[in-house]
Design a protein around this motif. Sequence first.
Motif, PDB file in Angstrom:
ATOM      1  N   LEU A  69       0.653  -1.376  -0.112  1.00 27.29           N
ATOM      2  CA  LEU A  69      -0.040  -0.071   0.103  1.00 27.29           C
ATOM      3  C   LEU A  69       0.885   1.330  -0.219  1.00 27.29           C
ATOM      4  O   LEU A  69       0.452   2.452  -0.752  1.00 27.29           O
ATOM      5  CB  LEU A  69      -0.849  -0.020   0.966  1.00 27.29           C
ATOM      6  CG  LEU A  69      -1.976  -1.093   1.105  1.00 27.29           C
ATOM      7  CD1 LEU A  69      -2.920  -1.059   2.418  1.00 27.29           C
ATOM      8  CD2 LEU A  69      -3.073  -1.000   0.035  1.00 27.29           C
ATOM      9  N   ASN A  70       2.014   1.161   0.582  1.00 26.80           N
ATOM     10  CA  ASN A  70       3.005   2.367   0.476  1.00 26.80           C
ATOM     11  C   ASN A  70       3.666   2.637  -0.820  1.00 26.80           C
ATOM     12  O   ASN A  70       3.829   3.571  -0.962  1.00 26.80           O
ATOM     13  CB  ASN A  70       4.124   2.114   1.547  1.00 26.80           C
ATOM     14  CG  ASN A  70       3.697   2.537   2.948  1.00 26.80           C
ATOM     15  OD1 ASN A  70       3.178   3.480   3.069  1.00 26.80           O
ATOM     16  ND2 ASN A  70       4.171   1.890   4.133  1.00 26.80           N
ATOM     17  N   SER A  71       3.689   1.429  -1.451  1.00 23.05           N
ATOM     18  CA  SER A  71       4.166   1.532  -2.891  1.00 23.05           C
ATOM     19  C   SER A  71       3.277   2.178  -3.715  1.00 23.05           C
ATOM     20  O   SER A  71       3.462   3.174  -4.569  1.00 23.05           O
ATOM     21  CB  SER A  71       4.686   0.311  -3.395  1.00 23.05           C
ATOM     22  OG  SER A  71       4.864  -0.006  -4.615  1.00 23.05           O
ATOM     23  N   TRP A  72       1.824   1.921  -3.579  1.00 23.15           N
ATOM     24  CA  TRP A  72       0.780   2.518  -4.333  1.00 23.15           C
ATOM     25  C   TRP A  72       0.630   4.011  -3.874  1.00 23.15           C
ATOM     26  O   TRP A  72       0.503   4.845  -4.833  1.00 23.15           O
ATOM     27  CB  TRP A  72      -0.393   1.764  -4.190  1.00 23.15           C
ATOM     28  CG  TRP A  72      -1.761   2.182  -4.435  1.00 23.15           C
ATOM     29  CD1 TRP A  72      -1.842   3.159  -5.543  1.00 23.15           C
ATOM     30  CD2 TRP A  72      -2.914   1.854  -4.158  1.00 23.15           C
ATOM     31  NE1 TRP A  72      -3.350   3.534  -5.654  1.00 23.15           N
ATOM     32  CE2 TRP A  72      -3.936   2.625  -5.029  1.00 23.15           C
ATOM     33  CE3 TRP A  72      -3.433   1.075  -3.015  1.00 23.15           C
ATOM     34  CZ2 TRP A  72      -5.371   2.752  -4.831  1.00 23.15           C
ATOM     35  CZ3 TRP A  72      -4.739   1.044  -3.026  1.00 23.15           C
ATOM     36  CH2 TRP A  72      -5.881   2.059  -3.671  1.00 23.15           C
ATOM     37  N   GLU A  73       0.851   4.358  -2.406  1.00 14.52           N
ATOM     38  CA  GLU A  73       0.710   5.549  -2.225  1.00 14.52           C
ATOM     39  C   GLU A  73       1.754   6.551  -2.718  1.00 14.52           C
ATOM     40  O   GLU A  73       1.611   7.861  -2.902  1.00 14.52           O
ATOM     41  CB  GLU A  73       0.783   5.832  -0.459  1.00 14.52           C
ATOM     42  CG  GLU A  73       0.105   7.127  -0.043  1.00 14.52           C
ATOM     43  CD  GLU A  73      -0.238   7.194   1.299  1.00 14.52           C
ATOM     44  OE1 GLU A  73       0.801   6.909   2.273  1.00 14.52           O
ATOM     45  OE2 GLU A  73      -1.641   6.898   1.802  1.00 14.52           O
ATOM     46  N   LYS A  74       3.070   6.103  -2.755  1.00 13.66           N
ATOM     47  CA  LYS A  74       4.214   6.801  -3.228  1.00 13.66           C
ATOM     48  C   LYS A  74       3.979   7.018  -5.066  1.00 13.66           C
ATOM     49  O   LYS A  74       4.998   7.669  -5.384  1.00 13.66           O
ATOM     50  CB  LYS A  74       5.403   6.209  -2.736  1.00 13.66           C
ATOM     51  CG  LYS A  74       5.664   6.253  -1.394  1.00 13.66           C
ATOM     52  CD  LYS A  74       6.813   5.495  -1.028  1.00 13.66           C
ATOM     53  CE  LYS A  74       6.916   5.692   0.569  1.00 13.66           C
ATOM     54  NZ  LYS A  74       8.160   4.811   1.055  1.00 13.66           N
ATOM     55  N   GLY A  75       3.033   6.329  -5.518  1.00 13.05           N
ATOM     56  CA  GLY A  75       3.053   6.235  -7.090  1.00 13.05           C
ATOM     57  C   GLY A  75       4.136   5.168  -7.627  1.00 13.05           C
ATOM     58  O   GLY A  75       4.371   5.258  -8.912  1.00 13.05           O
ATOM     59  N   ASP A  81      -2.229  -3.234 -10.285  1.00 15.47           N
ATOM     60  CA  ASP A  81      -1.294  -4.154 -10.099  1.00 15.47           C
ATOM     61  C   ASP A  81      -1.050  -4.386  -8.376  1.00 15.47           C
ATOM     62  O   ASP A  81      -0.898  -5.604  -7.924  1.00 15.47           O
ATOM     63  CB  ASP A  81       0.106  -3.647 -10.612  1.00 15.47           C
ATOM     64  CG  ASP A  81       0.255  -3.548 -12.050  1.00 15.47           C
ATOM     65  OD1 ASP A  81      -0.764  -4.428 -12.715  1.00 15.47           O
ATOM     66  OD2 ASP A  81       1.033  -2.844 -12.822  1.00 15.47           O
ATOM     67  N   ILE A  82      -1.237  -3.647  -7.716  1.00 17.69           N
ATOM     68  CA  ILE A  82      -1.172  -3.897  -6.231  1.00 17.69           C
ATOM     69  C   ILE A  82      -2.379  -4.762  -5.634  1.00 17.69           C
ATOM     70  O   ILE A  82      -2.105  -5.432  -4.996  1.00 17.69           O
ATOM     71  CB  ILE A  82      -1.308  -2.246  -5.516  1.00 17.69           C
ATOM     72  CG1 ILE A  82       0.007  -1.777  -5.661  1.00 17.69           C
ATOM     73  CG2 ILE A  82      -1.438  -2.638  -3.940  1.00 17.69           C
ATOM     74  CD1 ILE A  82       1.505  -2.415  -4.894  1.00 17.69           C
TER      75      ILE A  82
END
Length: 266
Positions: A69-75, A81-82
């Motif tokens: 989720l952090n990866s998603w939030e950071k773009g 994909d997430i």
Amino acid sequence: MATLTDKEIEALKIENFIFHVVHHRADDPILFDDTPLSTFEPFFIDRIKETLKGNKFSFAEISQVKAKLNSWEKGESNFVDISKSLARQFHRLGDKRMKSGVLIVIGLITGAKKFYSLIKYDSEKVVTFETKGAQAILQAVTNNFTESPKALQKSALIDLDSKDSEVVIIDKMSRSGISDFFKEFLGVERLRNSKEMTVDLVKAIKKTVRTHLGDLPPAITSKVAEKVVEIAKKRKDFEVDEFFTDFLASMAKMKSERPLTKNWKA
């Protein structure tokens, strides 16, 4: 999550929405690229509001869900994909006891705040019918979403920006906490231990009792902590609604048994 006001709850909006089929007796989940929400946003917002009644946890540092989720939030990764990665992880941890259903992945906003919701919805077979003239034709439907509390098996509402990366969880497999399966999937731990939560509960009830001293029998106002422990010991799991039903019932019983005086308000 504790700072989410009634106004913010009512203003919740879904920004991202998708689901994938999990635990359907195959090696891999059934993944989708798009599941348009259409006019059904209020239905799923209501399911998310139900989650706010759950138990509070925080992410462990090794949580894969938090990392994704952090990866998603950071773009760094896109939403679809997430969501697929989360579905694969969820599906892989399941076993034959798990009912077929879907893992719903949702991105939410309210004002400037962003939240994430993960919901496991079990597929329930229902019987519907369609009419052909004066004839009613029965039809069995398995892939469906119902408002039945039993269908919403697991739900997590996630606030990555809170101090403890707070997660509010409902898990029907563990009515007062979280099942080992869901705990392993999310990578969470209790925000506070049982002793801390008990102390907070007693403090909150004592404060409420002090506010209504004139309306309560002495047996309640003088022995609040003892009464809380007595009621809690009678149940294996702590559930808010059941606890306060028992607590208020004991108050009503004492009130009916106590003779009225000029200082007692009936």
